[in-house]
Scaffold this active site. Structure first.
Site, PDB file in Angstrom:
ATOM      1  N   CYS A  50     -13.313  27.733  54.740  1.00 23.20           N
ATOM      2  CA  CYS A  50     -11.931  27.919  54.914  1.00 23.20           C
ATOM      3  C   CYS A  50     -11.837  29.552  55.659  1.00 23.20           C
ATOM      4  CB  CYS A  50     -10.672  27.586  54.017  1.00 23.20           C
ATOM      5  SG  CYS A  50      -9.082  28.002  54.892  1.00 23.20           S
ATOM      6  N   CYS A  53      -9.270  31.692  53.743  1.00 24.81           N
ATOM      7  CA  CYS A  53      -9.927  31.874  52.823  1.00 24.81           C
ATOM      8  C   CYS A  53      -9.883  33.093  52.172  1.00 24.81           C
ATOM      9  CB  CYS A  53     -10.452  31.279  51.448  1.00 24.81           C
ATOM     10  SG  CYS A  53      -9.550  29.881  51.048  1.00 24.81           S
ATOM     11  N   ASP A  76      -7.138  34.428  66.715  1.00 18.42           N
ATOM     12  CA  ASP A  76      -8.894  34.857  67.067  1.00 18.42           C
ATOM     13  C   ASP A  76      -9.240  33.464  68.393  1.00 18.42           C
ATOM     14  OD1 ASP A  76      -9.998  36.605  64.924  1.00 18.42           O
ATOM     15  OD2 ASP A  76     -10.433  34.385  63.925  1.00 18.42           O
ATOM     16  N   HIS A 114      -6.164  28.248  48.105  1.00 13.64           N
ATOM     17  CA  HIS A 114      -6.460  27.004  49.699  1.00 13.64           C
ATOM     18  C   HIS A 114      -5.068  26.063  48.929  1.00 13.64           C
ATOM     19  CE1 HIS A 114      -8.267  25.756  52.532  1.00 13.64           C
ATOM     20  NE2 HIS A 114      -8.652  24.425  51.711  1.00 13.64           N
ATOM     21  N   ASN A 154       3.003  24.642  61.307  1.00 20.86           N
ATOM     22  CA  ASN A 154       2.041  23.307  61.698  1.00 20.86           C
ATOM     23  C   ASN A 154       1.410  22.358  60.511  1.00 20.86           C
ATOM     24  OD1 ASN A 154       3.117  22.776  64.372  1.00 20.86           O
ATOM     25  ND2 ASN A 154       1.196  23.744  65.369  1.00 20.86           N
ATOM     26  N   SER A 162      -4.623  22.599  62.325  1.00 22.34           N
ATOM     27  CA  SER A 162      -6.250  22.767  62.196  1.00 22.34           C
ATOM     28  C   SER A 162      -6.983  23.259  60.876  1.00 22.34           C
ATOM     29  CB  SER A 162      -6.659  23.900  63.420  1.00 22.34           C
ATOM     30  OG  SER A 162      -6.168  24.808  62.959  1.00 22.34           O
ATOM     31  N   HIS A 165      -5.326  25.337  54.901  1.00 17.06           N
ATOM     32  CA  HIS A 165      -5.380  26.619  53.891  1.00 17.06           C
ATOM     33  C   HIS A 165      -3.342  26.975  54.661  1.00 17.06           C
ATOM     34  CE1 HIS A 165      -5.880  30.234  51.730  1.00 17.06           C
ATOM     35  NE2 HIS A 165      -4.646  30.537  52.192  1.00 17.06           N
ATOM     36  N   HIS A 167      -0.239  28.033  55.598  1.00 18.67           N
ATOM     37  CA  HIS A 167      -0.475  28.959  56.733  1.00 18.67           C
ATOM     38  C   HIS A 167       0.416  28.987  57.525  1.00 18.67           C
ATOM     39  CE1 HIS A 167      -2.728  26.760  59.032  1.00 18.67           C
ATOM     40  NE2 HIS A 167      -2.990  27.248  60.357  1.00 18.67           N
ATOM     41  N   GLN A 169       1.999  30.359  62.018  1.00 12.22           N
ATOM     42  CA  GLN A 169       2.144  31.471  63.842  1.00 12.22           C
ATOM     43  C   GLN A 169       3.153  31.924  63.695  1.00 12.22           C
ATOM     44  OE1 GLN A 169      -0.815  29.325  65.996  1.00 12.22           O
ATOM     45  NE2 GLN A 169      -0.895  27.709  64.914  1.00 12.22           N
ATOM     46  N   GLU A 183      19.426  26.739  73.875  1.00 10.84           N
ATOM     47  CA  GLU A 183      19.784  26.384  72.788  1.00 10.84           C
ATOM     48  C   GLU A 183      20.569  27.877  73.109  1.00 10.84           C
ATOM     49  OE1 GLU A 183      18.101  25.691  68.944  1.00 10.84           O
ATOM     50  OE2 GLU A 183      16.990  24.367  69.465  1.00 10.84           O
ATOM     51  N   HIS A 282      14.947  29.823  64.812  1.00  7.07           N
ATOM     52  CA  HIS A 282      15.273  30.113  66.100  1.00  7.07           C
ATOM     53  C   HIS A 282      16.137  31.242  65.906  1.00  7.07           C
ATOM     54  CE1 HIS A 282      14.360  26.019  68.834  1.00  7.07           C
ATOM     55  NE2 HIS A 282      13.674  26.835  68.399  1.00  7.07           N
ATOM     56  N   HIS A 297      19.021  29.338  62.579  1.00  5.60           N
ATOM     57  CA  HIS A 297      19.054  28.323  61.991  1.00  5.60           C
ATOM     58  C   HIS A 297      17.093  28.077  62.163  1.00  5.60           C
ATOM     59  CE1 HIS A 297      19.065  27.253  66.136  1.00  5.60           C
ATOM     60  NE2 HIS A 297      18.310  26.803  66.225  1.00  5.60           N
ATOM     61  N   HIS A 299      14.489  24.545  62.551  1.00  8.93           N
ATOM     62  CA  HIS A 299      14.022  23.268  62.256  1.00  8.93           C
ATOM     63  C   HIS A 299      13.543  21.959  61.738  1.00  8.93           C
ATOM     64  CE1 HIS A 299      17.118  23.044  66.058  1.00  8.93           C
ATOM     65  NE2 HIS A 299      16.168  24.458  66.849  1.00  8.93           N
ATOM     66  N   PHE A 313       6.068   7.775  67.168  1.00 16.08           N
ATOM     67  CA  PHE A 313       5.614   7.738  68.022  1.00 16.08           C
ATOM     68  C   PHE A 313       6.588   7.854  69.054  1.00 16.08           C
ATOM     69  CE2 PHE A 313       1.787   5.847  65.727  1.00 16.08           C
ATOM     70  CZ  PHE A 313       1.477   7.094  66.088  1.00 16.08           C
ATOM     71  N   GLU A 318      11.099   6.307  75.827  1.00 14.46           N
ATOM     72  CA  GLU A 318      11.291   7.899  75.296  1.00 14.46           C
ATOM     73  C   GLU A 318      10.829   8.620  75.577  1.00 14.46           C
ATOM     74  OE1 GLU A 318       9.974   6.143  71.110  1.00 14.46           O
ATOM     75  OE2 GLU A 318      11.543   6.385  69.906  1.00 14.46           O
ATOM     76  N   GLN A 324      15.053   7.888  71.022  1.00 11.18           N
ATOM     77  CA  GLN A 324      15.759   6.805  70.145  1.00 11.18           C
ATOM     78  C   GLN A 324      15.062   6.511  69.188  1.00 11.18           C
ATOM     79  OE1 GLN A 324      13.442   3.792  69.448  1.00 11.18           O
ATOM     80  NE2 GLN A 324      15.058   2.808  68.498  1.00 11.18           N
TER      81      GLN A 324
HETATM   82 ZN   LIG Z   1      17.262  25.275  67.451  1.00  4.99          ZN
HETATM   83 ZN   LIG Z   2      -8.499  28.599  52.797  1.00  6.38          ZN
END
Ligand SMILES: [Zn+2]
Ligand SMILES: [Zn+2]
Ligand SMILES: [Zn+2]
Length: 348
Positions: A50, A53, A76, A114, A154, A162, A165, A167, A169, A183, A282, A297, A299, A313, A318, A324
């Site tokens: 990883c 780690c 990176d 991890h 994410n 990706s 672990h 984390h 961003q 907003e 935000h 706030h 999200h 999906f 959409e 929807q």
């Molecule tokens: Zn917002």
């Molecule tokens: Zn890790």
């Protein structure tokens, strides 16, 4: 070749009146995401392969320190770079507009272990992450050319993470991106027309209605927004009017850690899986203007619909017409309210 196509830039879409960020240099990103369908917590606390780690070598060549708490570094494979060549001349057509996009992209490891996620970290461990987010927002936001700091996570391969672990961003940009810009404009307009604050008034309305509120603590409320698009979309709102992380008291930072712990635990318990989502804060743009209209706030946009593997999906009508949803926000809130706050997967 036009230099623009080799460096990060954003292109104007005159049909949608919006921008798209283009990062042509960002190839070769390593993929360590989960590939299995059922996302159980990782079984190992340390993974020698990883790149997040402690002590491990990253794909870019640098080595991580043997960190104990949180650890941040510049990505990176950043989508944005601090230095960009200036514009290279007038556009071929006014319909082919682009401009340089500068920024700093950082990765923040939440914990050396991890196998953990926010849901399975303790409140004091999450509080350390809240403090790190606050420091990063302050440091990056105080740079004279940084107009916005987007903190996000994410979670899960389904959302494109990706690496499992724990984390998140932080992308700090020389411009205010479209979502927070829209907003902020809406909140500014509300302040001028109805005042004093859109989200203070909205939270009061939701507290009165009650049916979309999942839980509250002393400082934060978690609710499925009236206008939510994703099945289990959640808005976490500070109960006091404040515009950014640095304005929070120690108690409020603890309150945020508590709200994140309880919400992510309920999410995991809903389908007994490590619940995927994109989440982010935000808060005030850092364009060196006052933003009394902005109400802090978070999200949460989770993709799951019916089980650990059945996702929503955004396609067809959409993509082409409008979002929807099937399950109502009231039903989603009711189901999240019914979930326990003890994680189904106890931590060793
Ligand atoms: Zn917002
Ligand atoms: Zn890790
Ligand atoms: Zn407010």
């Amino acid at each position: 070749m036009d230099k623009k196509v080799l460096y990060p830039h954003r292109r104007w879409n005159p049909l949608r009146q919006s921008w798209v960020l283009v990062s042509p240099h960002r190839t070769q990103r390593p993929w360590q995401g989960e590939v299995s369908q059922k996302a159980a917590p990782s079984a190992v606390a340390y993974d020698p392969d990883c790149y997040l780690c402690p002590g491990n070598q990253r794909a870019g060549g640098a080595a991580n320190p043997a960190y104990h708490g949180v650890f941040s570094f510049e990505n990176d494979y950043a989508a944005l770079l601090p230095d960009c060549p200036a514009e290279t001349g007038p556009p071929v057509s006014p319909l082919l507009l682009a401009e340089p996009a500068r920024g700093v992209c950082k990765v923040l490891c939440y914990h050396p272990d991890h196998s953990l996620t926010l849901a399975r970290m303790t409140r004091p461990e999450i509080r350390r992450v809240v403090d790190a987010w606050t420091r990063e927002y302050e440091e990056l936001g105080s740079m004279d050319w940084i107009e916005h700091v987007q903190i996000f996570e994410n979670r899960g391969a389904m959302m494109g993470a990706s690496n499992p672990h724990p984390h998140g961003q932080i992308w700090a940009t020389s411009f205010i991106p479209d979502e927070p810009a829209a907003e902020t404009a809406a909140q500014r307009e509300y302040l001028a027309r109805a005042g004093p604050c859109l989200l203070c008034d909205y939270l009061a309305a939701e507290e009165t209605a009650g049916e979309r509120v999942i839980f509250e603590n002393e400082h934060f409320a978690a609710l499925v927004p009236w206008w939510g698009v994703w099945p289990f979309e959640v808005l976490v709102v500070s109960r006091r009017h404040l515009s950014a992380l640095p304005e929070m008291s120690g108690d409020e930072r603890d309150g945020l850690a508590d709200a994140l712990k309880r919400l992510t635990t309920r999410f995991d318990n809903l389908f007994e899986t490590s619940f995927p989502y994109t989440m982010g804060f935000h808060q005030s743009p850092t364009d060196k203007q006052a933003h009394p209209e902005v109400h802090f706030h978070a999200h949460f946009y989770p993709p799951l619909l019916r089980s650990a593997t059945v996702r929503k999906f955004m396609v067809g009508f959409e993509m082409l017409a409008m979002p929807q949803r099937d399950i109502t926000p009231e039903e989603a809130a009711q189901r999240l309210r019914a979930c326990p706050e003890e994680h189904f997967w106890a931590r060793a």
